[in-house]
Design a protein around this motif. Structure first.
Motif, mmCIF file in Angstrom:
data_model
loop_
_atom_site.group_PDB
_atom_site.id
_atom_site.type_symbol
_atom_site.label_atom_id
_atom_site.label_comp_id
_atom_site.label_asym_id
_atom_site.label_seq_id
_atom_site.Cartn_x
_atom_site.Cartn_y
_atom_site.Cartn_z
ATOM 1 N N THR A 65 0.836 -1.203 0.000
ATOM 2 C CA THR A 65 0.000 0.000 0.000
ATOM 3 C C THR A 65 0.868 1.249 0.000
ATOM 4 N N GLY A 66 1.896 1.234 -0.816
ATOM 5 C CA GLY A 66 2.842 2.345 -0.872
ATOM 6 C C GLY A 66 2.188 3.640 -1.329
ATOM 7 N N GLU A 67 2.745 4.737 -0.864
ATOM 8 C CA GLU A 67 2.233 6.042 -1.256
ATOM 9 C C GLU A 67 3.364 7.063 -1.243
ATOM 10 N N THR A 68 3.144 8.118 -1.991
ATOM 11 C CA THR A 68 4.076 9.233 -2.028
ATOM 12 C C THR A 68 3.281 10.504 -1.806
ATOM 13 N N VAL A 69 3.773 11.368 -0.931
ATOM 14 C CA VAL A 69 3.151 12.677 -0.722
ATOM 15 C C VAL A 69 4.111 13.716 -1.284
ATOM 16 N N PHE A 70 3.596 14.511 -2.218
ATOM 17 C CA PHE A 70 4.374 15.557 -2.866
ATOM 18 C C PHE A 70 3.955 16.925 -2.346
ATOM 19 N N LYS A 71 4.919 17.815 -2.221
ATOM 20 C CA LYS A 71 4.652 19.230 -1.968
ATOM 21 C C LYS A 71 4.870 19.927 -3.306
ATOM 22 N N VAL A 72 3.815 20.561 -3.812
ATOM 23 C CA VAL A 72 3.884 21.227 -5.111
ATOM 24 C C VAL A 72 3.772 22.729 -4.879
ATOM 25 N N ASN A 73 4.835 23.456 -5.195
ATOM 26 C CA ASN A 73 4.811 24.911 -5.061
ATOM 27 C C ASN A 73 4.014 25.512 -6.211
ATOM 28 N N CYS A 74 3.286 26.587 -5.913
ATOM 29 C CA CYS A 74 2.440 27.257 -6.899
ATOM 30 C C CYS A 74 3.088 28.564 -7.339
ATOM 31 N N SER A 75 2.917 28.905 -8.619
ATOM 32 C CA SER A 75 3.530 30.124 -9.145
ATOM 33 C C SER A 75 2.753 31.381 -8.764
ATOM 34 N N GLU A 76 1.503 31.246 -8.326
ATOM 35 C CA GLU A 76 0.672 32.407 -8.011
ATOM 36 C C GLU A 76 1.215 33.207 -6.835
ATOM 37 N N ASP A 77 1.776 32.533 -5.865
ATOM 38 C CA ASP A 77 2.322 33.181 -4.665
ATOM 39 C C ASP A 77 3.512 32.345 -4.231
ATOM 40 N N LYS A 78 4.641 32.984 -3.945
ATOM 41 C CA LYS A 78 5.838 32.195 -3.644
ATOM 42 C C LYS A 78 5.723 31.408 -2.339
ATOM 43 N N GLU A 79 4.762 31.747 -1.489
ATOM 44 C CA GLU A 79 4.537 30.996 -0.244
ATOM 45 C C GLU A 79 3.455 29.926 -0.401
ATOM 46 N N ALA A 80 2.736 29.929 -1.518
ATOM 47 C CA ALA A 80 1.616 28.999 -1.710
ATOM 48 C C ALA A 80 2.114 27.635 -2.179
ATOM 49 N N PHE A 81 1.481 26.595 -1.656
ATOM 50 C CA PHE A 81 1.775 25.226 -2.091
ATOM 51 C C PHE A 81 0.573 24.344 -1.806
ATOM 52 N N VAL A 82 0.534 23.195 -2.426
ATOM 53 C CA VAL A 82 -0.475 22.185 -2.154
ATOM 54 C C VAL A 82 0.242 20.866 -1.879
ATOM 55 N N LEU A 83 -0.417 20.002 -1.134
ATOM 56 C CA LEU A 83 0.088 18.655 -0.899
ATOM 57 C C LEU A 83 -0.760 17.685 -1.697
ATOM 58 N N VAL A 84 -0.083 16.772 -2.386
ATOM 59 C CA VAL A 84 -0.760 15.794 -3.226
ATOM 60 C C VAL A 84 -0.321 14.405 -2.782
ATOM 61 N N GLN A 85 -1.294 13.552 -2.501
ATOM 62 C CA GLN A 85 -1.022 12.177 -2.069
ATOM 63 C C GLN A 85 -1.262 11.244 -3.241
ATOM 64 N N CYS A 86 -0.271 10.430 -3.572
ATOM 65 C CA CYS A 86 -0.385 9.470 -4.672
ATOM 66 C C CYS A 86 -0.234 8.055 -4.135
ATOM 67 N N ARG A 87 -1.198 7.238 -4.454
ATOM 68 C CA ARG A 87 -1.136 5.799 -4.168
ATOM 69 C C ARG A 87 -1.203 5.114 -5.515
ATOM 70 N N SER A 88 -0.165 4.358 -5.798
ATOM 71 C CA SER A 88 0.017 3.789 -7.128
ATOM 72 C C SER A 88 0.074 4.966 -8.095
ATOM 73 N N ARG A 89 -0.855 5.083 -9.044
ATOM 74 C CA ARG A 89 -0.869 6.242 -9.949
ATOM 75 C C ARG A 89 -2.145 7.048 -9.766
#
Length: 77
Positions: A47-71
């Protein structure tokens, strides 16, 4: 390097790079234009997973977290 000890380098790199494209797509759907993608957490196994932090270009402090399990990736925040 905890991640390097869990999987051999090439297996980890292949898994992470495969999820980055999906993570960027999910970030775009959350009104975030992705710039930099970082791995925050990686768990291997059945049940592997990867959590990514994705920085957004709209604001240099803005980001989202994305959880991926498989694809399958979902926006966390």
């Amino acid at each position: 390097m905890l991640l390097a000890s869990v999987l051999p380098g090439s297996a980890l790199a292949a898994s992470v790079s495969a999820g980055q494209a999906e993570a960027k797509d999910v970030a775009r759907s959350g009104n975030c234009t992705p710039t930099k993608v970082e791995v925050m957490r990686y768990t291997s196994g059945r049940t592997g997973e990867t959590v990514f932090k994705v920085n957004c270009s709209e604001d240099k402090e803005a980001f989202v977290l994305v959880q991926c399990r498989s694809r399958t990736c979902t926006l966390m925040r």
